[in-house]
Design a protein around this motif. Structure first.
Motif, PDB file in Angstrom:
ATOM      1  N   VAL A  36      65.925  32.537  96.646  1.00 50.92           N
ATOM      2  CA  VAL A  36      64.920  32.888  95.647  1.00 50.92           C
ATOM      3  C   VAL A  36      64.770  34.403  95.646  1.00 50.92           C
ATOM      4  O   VAL A  36      64.535  35.017  96.686  1.00 50.92           O
ATOM      5  CB  VAL A  36      63.573  32.207  95.984  1.00 50.92           C
ATOM      6  CG1 VAL A  36      62.507  32.606  94.993  1.00 50.92           C
ATOM      7  CG2 VAL A  36      63.733  30.701  96.016  1.00 50.92           C
ATOM      8  N   THR A  37      64.908  35.015  94.479  1.00 50.18           N
ATOM      9  CA  THR A  37      64.778  36.469  94.386  1.00 50.18           C
ATOM     10  C   THR A  37      63.307  36.868  94.403  1.00 50.18           C
ATOM     11  O   THR A  37      62.419  36.033  94.221  1.00 50.18           O
ATOM     12  CB  THR A  37      65.435  37.004  93.101  1.00 50.18           C
ATOM     13  OG1 THR A  37      64.700  36.516  91.978  1.00 50.18           O
ATOM     14  CG2 THR A  37      66.895  36.576  93.011  1.00 50.18           C
ATOM     15  N   ARG A  38      63.062  38.141  94.581  1.00 47.91           N
ATOM     16  CA  ARG A  38      61.678  38.640  94.587  1.00 47.91           C
ATOM     17  C   ARG A  38      60.993  38.392  93.247  1.00 47.91           C
ATOM     18  O   ARG A  38      59.824  38.025  93.201  1.00 47.91           O
ATOM     19  CB  ARG A  38      61.652  40.142  94.873  1.00 47.91           C
ATOM     20  CG  ARG A  38      61.865  40.497  96.285  1.00 47.91           C
ATOM     21  CD  ARG A  38      61.620  41.959  96.474  1.00 47.91           C
ATOM     22  NE  ARG A  38      60.815  42.054  97.682  1.00 47.91           N
ATOM     23  CZ  ARG A  38      60.307  43.153  98.126  1.00 47.91           C
ATOM     24  NH1 ARG A  38      60.464  44.267  97.458  1.00 47.91           N
ATOM     25  NH2 ARG A  38      59.615  43.163  99.243  1.00 47.91           N
ATOM     26  N   ALA A  39      61.713  38.602  92.167  1.00 49.93           N
ATOM     27  CA  ALA A  39      61.128  38.402  90.834  1.00 49.93           C
ATOM     28  C   ALA A  39      60.778  36.930  90.610  1.00 49.93           C
ATOM     29  O   ALA A  39      59.714  36.611  90.066  1.00 49.93           O
ATOM     30  CB  ALA A  39      62.088  38.884  89.757  1.00 49.93           C
ATOM     31  N   GLN A  40      61.675  36.038  91.041  1.00 51.09           N
ATOM     32  CA  GLN A  40      61.400  34.609  90.895  1.00 51.09           C
ATOM     33  C   GLN A  40      60.204  34.198  91.746  1.00 51.09           C
ATOM     34  O   GLN A  40      59.345  33.447  91.304  1.00 51.09           O
ATOM     35  CB  GLN A  40      62.629  33.787  91.291  1.00 51.09           C
ATOM     36  CG  GLN A  40      63.760  33.913  90.315  1.00 51.09           C
ATOM     37  CD  GLN A  40      65.051  33.338  90.856  1.00 51.09           C
ATOM     38  OE1 GLN A  40      65.274  33.302  92.068  1.00 51.09           O
ATOM     39  NE2 GLN A  40      65.914  32.894  89.952  1.00 51.09           N
ATOM     40  N   ARG A  41      60.160  34.693  92.969  1.00 50.18           N
ATOM     41  CA  ARG A  41      59.040  34.361  93.841  1.00 50.18           C
ATOM     42  C   ARG A  41      57.727  34.901  93.267  1.00 50.18           C
ATOM     43  O   ARG A  41      56.717  34.211  93.263  1.00 50.18           O
ATOM     44  CB  ARG A  41      59.257  34.898  95.248  1.00 50.18           C
ATOM     45  CG  ARG A  41      58.176  34.449  96.216  1.00 50.18           C
ATOM     46  CD  ARG A  41      58.456  34.830  97.653  1.00 50.18           C
ATOM     47  NE  ARG A  41      59.766  34.479  98.143  1.00 50.18           N
ATOM     48  CZ  ARG A  41      60.117  33.278  98.603  1.00 50.18           C
ATOM     49  NH1 ARG A  41      59.253  32.302  98.593  1.00 50.18           N
ATOM     50  NH2 ARG A  41      61.329  33.056  99.042  1.00 50.18           N
ATOM     51  N   ALA A  42      57.752  36.121  92.745  1.00 49.11           N
ATOM     52  CA  ALA A  42      56.542  36.707  92.164  1.00 49.11           C
ATOM     53  C   ALA A  42      56.081  35.908  90.940  1.00 49.11           C
ATOM     54  O   ALA A  42      54.886  35.637  90.776  1.00 49.11           O
ATOM     55  CB  ALA A  42      56.793  38.163  91.780  1.00 49.11           C
ATOM     56  N   TYR A  75      58.879  25.490  91.534  1.00 48.93           N
ATOM     57  CA  TYR A  75      60.332  25.618  91.423  1.00 48.93           C
ATOM     58  C   TYR A  75      60.771  27.067  91.654  1.00 48.93           C
ATOM     59  O   TYR A  75      61.760  27.330  92.335  1.00 48.93           O
ATOM     60  CB  TYR A  75      60.786  25.143  90.048  1.00 48.93           C
ATOM     61  CG  TYR A  75      62.278  25.158  89.841  1.00 48.93           C
ATOM     62  CD1 TYR A  75      63.057  24.082  90.236  1.00 48.93           C
ATOM     63  CD2 TYR A  75      62.914  26.231  89.228  1.00 48.93           C
ATOM     64  CE1 TYR A  75      64.435  24.082  90.051  1.00 48.93           C
ATOM     65  CE2 TYR A  75      64.284  26.249  89.036  1.00 48.93           C
ATOM     66  CZ  TYR A  75      65.037  25.169  89.444  1.00 48.93           C
ATOM     67  OH  TYR A  75      66.397  25.174  89.259  1.00 48.93           O
ATOM     68  N   LEU A  76      60.027  27.999  91.084  1.00 48.81           N
ATOM     69  CA  LEU A  76      60.404  29.401  91.201  1.00 48.81           C
ATOM     70  C   LEU A  76      60.172  29.967  92.593  1.00 48.81           C
ATOM     71  O   LEU A  76      60.884  30.870  93.022  1.00 48.81           O
ATOM     72  CB  LEU A  76      59.633  30.242  90.175  1.00 48.81           C
ATOM     73  CG  LEU A  76      60.072  30.075  88.734  1.00 48.81           C
ATOM     74  CD1 LEU A  76      59.106  30.793  87.796  1.00 48.81           C
ATOM     75  CD2 LEU A  76      61.492  30.589  88.534  1.00 48.81           C
ATOM     76  N   ARG A  77      59.181  29.455  93.313  1.00 52.92           N
ATOM     77  CA  ARG A  77      58.855  30.044  94.616  1.00 52.92           C
ATOM     78  C   ARG A  77      59.375  29.258  95.809  1.00 52.92           C
ATOM     79  O   ARG A  77      59.304  29.736  96.932  1.00 52.92           O
ATOM     80  CB  ARG A  77      57.342  30.239  94.745  1.00 52.92           C
ATOM     81  CG  ARG A  77      56.534  28.979  94.843  1.00 52.92           C
ATOM     82  CD  ARG A  77      55.033  29.304  94.869  1.00 52.92           C
ATOM     83  NE  ARG A  77      54.234  28.137  94.656  1.00 52.92           N
ATOM     84  CZ  ARG A  77      53.586  27.502  95.621  1.00 52.92           C
ATOM     85  NH1 ARG A  77      53.619  27.946  96.846  1.00 52.92           N
ATOM     86  NH2 ARG A  77      52.871  26.420  95.343  1.00 52.92           N
ATOM     87  N   ASN A  78      59.915  28.070  95.595  1.00 53.91           N
ATOM     88  CA  ASN A  78      60.292  27.212  96.705  1.00 53.91           C
ATOM     89  C   ASN A  78      61.767  26.823  96.589  1.00 53.91           C
ATOM     90  O   ASN A  78      62.153  26.078  95.691  1.00 53.91           O
ATOM     91  CB  ASN A  78      59.408  25.965  96.708  1.00 53.91           C
ATOM     92  CG  ASN A  78      59.581  25.120  97.928  1.00 53.91           C
ATOM     93  OD1 ASN A  78      60.683  24.943  98.425  1.00 53.91           O
ATOM     94  ND2 ASN A  78      58.477  24.589  98.425  1.00 53.91           N
TER      95      ASN A  78
END
Length: 142
Positions: free
Chosen positions: A12-18, A125-128
């Motif tokens: 997971v990239t930083r942008a996706q996690r954010a 989904y984006l953070r996990n």
């Protein structure tokens, strides 16, 4: 079956996690607000419950507030976020069914639970990364 990250799946990239944390934070903030107005309970809550065909009993509103707050807390904690998302899906489904039963407007009331569910699962989904592996929308094969 293991859902741990392997070398073939991108992390997971930083942008996706954010983006995921932001979406999840919005859902949790809304659910905490919704819980608090049910725990008080404000007159608008009991009136709305009566309009949906449920008892206007403040005890029922408080019980719904406790259930909603519990689901929101489970969703907010990373270790239990998937369980929280599953429970929230059930909660939103019940809200959709209640609005369908009384003939509420489609886009503003009936589908509101769908909007919240998409946001909740999208944020998760984006953070996990484990959820991304369980629901592989994009699969790269080499």
């Amino acid at each position: 079956m293991s859902y741990a990250a392997d070398s073939l799946s991108p992390a997971v990239t930083r942008a996706q996690r954010a983006a995921g944390v932001t979406l999840s934070g919005l859902i949790v903030a809304f659910l905490v607000f919704d819980s608090v107005i049910k725990l008080i309970p404000l007159p608008v809550v009991t009136e709305t419950m009566a309009g949906l065909g449920y008892s206007a009993d403040p005890a029922l509103a408080r019980l719904l507030g406790v259930i909603t707050l519990g689901c929101a807390i489970l969703y907010a904690i990373p270790r239990t976020s998937v369980l929280g998302a599953i429970l929230l899906t059930g909660l939103f489904g019940g809200a959709i069914a209640a609005h369908l039963r009384v003939g509420s407007p489609v886009f503003s009331h009936l589908l509101f639970g769908v909007y919240l569910g998409v946001m909740a699962w999208g944020g998760l989904y984006l953070r996990n990364e484990a959820v991304r592996k369980m629901i592989p929308f994009f699969h790269r094969s080499f």
